[in-house]
Design a protein around this motif. Structure first.
Motif, PDB file in Angstrom:
ATOM      1  N   ARG A 108       0.115   5.771   0.195  1.00 15.45           N
ATOM      2  CA  ARG A 108      -0.843   6.880   0.245  1.00 15.45           C
ATOM      3  C   ARG A 108      -0.206   8.093  -0.394  1.00 15.45           C
ATOM      4  N   PHE A 124      -8.270   1.415  -4.695  1.00 16.36           N
ATOM      5  CA  PHE A 124      -7.846   2.783  -4.426  1.00 16.36           C
ATOM      6  C   PHE A 124      -9.013   3.574  -3.841  1.00 16.36           C
ATOM      7  N   THR A 125      -8.681   4.512  -2.976  1.00 17.03           N
ATOM      8  CA  THR A 125      -9.681   5.389  -2.384  1.00 17.03           C
ATOM      9  C   THR A 125      -9.209   6.832  -2.470  1.00 17.03           C
ATOM     10  N   SER A 181      -0.455  12.090  -1.731  1.00 18.58           N
ATOM     11  CA  SER A 181      -1.105  13.339  -1.353  1.00 18.58           C
ATOM     12  C   SER A 181      -0.800  14.403  -2.383  1.00 18.58           C
ATOM     13  N   SER A 212       0.834  -1.208   0.000  1.00 26.73           N
ATOM     14  CA  SER A 212       0.000   0.000   0.000  1.00 26.73           C
ATOM     15  C   SER A 212       0.868   1.256   0.000  1.00 26.73           C
ATOM     16  N   ASN A 258      -4.223   0.442  -2.202  1.00 25.61           N
ATOM     17  CA  ASN A 258      -4.031  -0.849  -1.562  1.00 25.61           C
ATOM     18  C   ASN A 258      -3.920  -1.947  -2.611  1.00 25.61           C
ATOM     19  N   ASP A 260      -6.044  13.226  -1.513  1.00 21.99           N
ATOM     20  CA  ASP A 260      -5.222  12.046  -1.269  1.00 21.99           C
ATOM     21  C   ASP A 260      -5.708  10.862  -2.087  1.00 21.99           C
ATOM     22  N   GLN A 302      -5.392   6.756  -1.446  1.00 26.34           N
ATOM     23  CA  GLN A 302      -4.955   5.570  -0.726  1.00 26.34           C
ATOM     24  C   GLN A 302      -4.972   4.409  -1.700  1.00 26.34           C
ATOM     25  N   SER A 342      -9.763  10.843  -1.545  1.00 31.19           N
ATOM     26  CA  SER A 342     -10.384  11.663  -0.514  1.00 31.19           C
ATOM     27  C   SER A 342      -9.851  13.087  -0.633  1.00 31.19           C
TER      28      SER A 342
END
Length: 115
Positions: free
Chosen positions: A19, A68-69, A21, A17, A84, A80, A82, A71
């Motif tokens: 993250r 993927f997420t 930004s 994973s 995974n 961002d 995220q 936000s």
């Protein structure tokens, strides 16, 4: 002039994973839909992956949906991603920008998925 600045990339093993930004200038971020894109090695086109509206509604491409997420923090003008369960084919330079209203592209952040 403020620019898009992406960060958080790196080298990760398959299944890992990361993250990412992105800090965006207010004139692009505020009230607008923001998106993440990527450009794989050897490809000239950037691929749209996901976007998020100013109200937090999200849409994902088929290749990243469920892994993927996206936000955003409207107080900090950041968006961002995220990521995974990363796969070899996720190796690319990742960029953020507006979906419809865009600024000059930033330098992106490199993600390499390798064992």
């Amino acid at each position: 002039q403020a620019r898009l600045v992406e960060s958080g990339g790196g080298l990760v093993q398959p299944g890992g994973s990361l993250r990412l930004s992105c800090a965006a200038p207010g004139n692009i971020f505020t009230g607008n839909t923001m998106a993440w894109y990527r450009q794989a090695p050897g490809k000239q086109q950037r691929e749209w992956m996901a976007h998020i509206t100013s109200r937090g509604e999200t849409t994902y491409g088929g290749s990243v949906k469920g892994r993927f997420t996206i936000s955003r923090d409207n107080a900090k003008n950041t968006v961002d991603l995220q990521m995974n369960n990363l796969k070899f084919e996720d190796t690319a330079t990742y960029y953020c920008n507006g979906l419809n209203i865009r600024a000059a592209w930033g330098e992106g952040t490199q993600v390499t998925v390798s064992s």
